[in-house]
Design a protein around this motif. Structure first.
Motif, PDB file in Angstrom:
ATOM      1  N   ALA A 157      -1.036   1.636   4.167  1.00  0.00           N
ATOM      2  CA  ALA A 157      -1.631   0.434   4.741  1.00  0.00           C
ATOM      3  C   ALA A 157      -0.567  -0.585   5.098  1.00  0.00           C
ATOM      4  O   ALA A 157      -0.615  -1.206   6.144  1.00  0.00           O
ATOM      5  CB  ALA A 157      -2.647  -0.163   3.775  1.00  0.00           C
ATOM      6  N   ASP A 158       0.401  -0.783   4.234  1.00  0.00           N
ATOM      7  CA  ASP A 158       1.488  -1.708   4.493  1.00  0.00           C
ATOM      8  C   ASP A 158       2.675  -1.306   3.616  1.00  0.00           C
ATOM      9  O   ASP A 158       2.540  -1.307   2.381  1.00  0.00           O
ATOM     10  CB  ASP A 158       1.063  -3.145   4.193  1.00  0.00           C
ATOM     11  N   PRO A 159       3.804  -0.990   4.223  1.00  0.00           N
ATOM     12  CA  PRO A 159       4.960  -0.524   3.442  1.00  0.00           C
ATOM     13  C   PRO A 159       5.458  -1.547   2.443  1.00  0.00           C
ATOM     14  O   PRO A 159       5.938  -1.185   1.363  1.00  0.00           O
ATOM     15  CB  PRO A 159       6.022  -0.244   4.515  1.00  0.00           C
ATOM     16  N   ARG A 160       5.346  -2.833   2.775  1.00  0.00           N
ATOM     17  CA  ARG A 160       5.833  -3.866   1.865  1.00  0.00           C
ATOM     18  C   ARG A 160       5.025  -3.877   0.572  1.00  0.00           C
ATOM     19  O   ARG A 160       5.590  -3.920  -0.522  1.00  0.00           O
ATOM     20  CB  ARG A 160       5.747  -5.241   2.540  1.00  0.00           C
ATOM     21  N   PHE A 161       3.696  -3.832   0.710  1.00  0.00           N
ATOM     22  CA  PHE A 161       2.861  -3.829  -0.487  1.00  0.00           C
ATOM     23  C   PHE A 161       3.062  -2.541  -1.277  1.00  0.00           C
ATOM     24  O   PHE A 161       3.158  -2.571  -2.513  1.00  0.00           O
ATOM     25  CB  PHE A 161       1.389  -3.990  -0.110  1.00  0.00           C
ATOM     26  N   ALA A 162       3.130  -1.416  -0.583  1.00  0.00           N
ATOM     27  CA  ALA A 162       3.321  -0.134  -1.255  1.00  0.00           C
ATOM     28  C   ALA A 162       4.625  -0.113  -2.040  1.00  0.00           C
ATOM     29  O   ALA A 162       4.687   0.411  -3.156  1.00  0.00           O
ATOM     30  CB  ALA A 162       3.301   0.999  -0.233  1.00  0.00           C
ATOM     31  N   ARG A 163       5.661  -0.704  -1.477  1.00  0.00           N
ATOM     32  CA  ARG A 163       6.959  -0.724  -2.150  1.00  0.00           C
ATOM     33  C   ARG A 163       6.886  -1.553  -3.438  1.00  0.00           C
ATOM     34  O   ARG A 163       7.382  -1.127  -4.490  1.00  0.00           O
ATOM     35  CB  ARG A 163       8.023  -1.288  -1.213  1.00  0.00           C
ATOM     36  N   LEU A 164       6.259  -2.727  -3.363  1.00  0.00           N
ATOM     37  CA  LEU A 164       6.110  -3.563  -4.561  1.00  0.00           C
ATOM     38  C   LEU A 164       5.236  -2.872  -5.605  1.00  0.00           C
ATOM     39  O   LEU A 164       5.538  -2.888  -6.796  1.00  0.00           O
ATOM     40  CB  LEU A 164       5.500  -4.912  -4.188  1.00  0.00           C
ATOM     41  N   ARG A 165       4.164  -2.257  -5.141  1.00  0.00           N
ATOM     42  CA  ARG A 165       3.245  -1.587  -6.058  1.00  0.00           C
ATOM     43  C   ARG A 165       3.923  -0.418  -6.770  1.00  0.00           C
ATOM     44  O   ARG A 165       3.728  -0.202  -7.984  1.00  0.00           O
ATOM     45  CB  ARG A 165       2.024  -1.075  -5.289  1.00  0.00           C
TER      46      ARG A 165
END
Length: 212
Positions: free
Chosen positions: A20-28
């Protein structure tokens, strides 16, 4: 079986929304999944006020807090309990909208908040300004469709945060204090609980940059 169901509940949304969004996935992916907010808050606060609280209660709480210093955590707030989410302004022409998220997440006797609240409301809930998440409805949607997401509890919330410290405020109802844990909320992801489609993203760094 219950542990298996919990593991699947935590894992499935992550898999569905991985792209959905690489930035959120990376933080998660850098965060520790939180199975139970109430259990976490109980250990973190370590109020130790019960009749049977052992002598080592405060030491255990202090040790637990040190384990999470600077640590990033990830939790899912299910659509049935996401009462901190409410609809904001909706623009019929463009389909653009705002979803307001009050960064106060109850867990048992305590609550996790964005920062430290200055006061409690009349119902002893922390008074905090909402975080504003923006997005656009799919083609063919109208204001009624947008509002139905909230009236039928279809909004699921994913939160990435880092705990910071404990706070306590005098209750307005009854005696004693309401305790909670202040945190830095780093990111939010709102999704349609039925379809998994993203409804909006919020990042602390981006919100801070906009205020400058």
């Amino acid at each position: 079986m219950n542990r298996f169901i919990l593991a699947v509940a935590l894992l499935l949304p992550s898999l569905v929304l991985a792209d959905a969004d690489p930035r959120f996935a990376r933080l998660r992916d850098q965060a520790e999944p939180l199975g139970s907010l109430s259990a976490f808050l109980d250990k973190y606060v370590g109020e130790c006020s019960g009749l049977f609280a052992g002598l080592g209660c405060r030491d255990a709480a202090e040790t637990f807090r040190k384990q999470y210093e600077g640590k990033r955590l990830y939790m899912i707030v299910g659509e049935n309990v996401a009462t901190m989410v409410r609809p904001g302004p909706y623009q019929p022409g463009s389909g653009n909208y705002v979803i307001e998220v009050t960064p106060s997440f109850p867990g048992g006797a305590y609550v996790l908040t964005q920062g430290t609240p200055a006061q409690l409301a009349a119902d002893d809930k922390p008074l905090l300004p909402p975080l504003r998440v923006t997005g656009s409805t799919p083609p063919g949607w109208n204001a009624t469709d947008f509002m139905r997401l909230f009236s039928s509890r279809q909004v699921r919330l994913q939160v990435i945060f880092a705990p910071q410290t404990i706070w306590g405020l005098e209750r307005k109802q009854g005696s004693g204090k309401q305790y909670g844990v202040s945190a830095r909320v780093e990111a939010l992801l709102l999704t349609n609980a039925r379809t998994g489609e993203p409804l909006g993203l919020w990042f602390a760094d981006e919100a801070k940059a906009k205020k400058k």
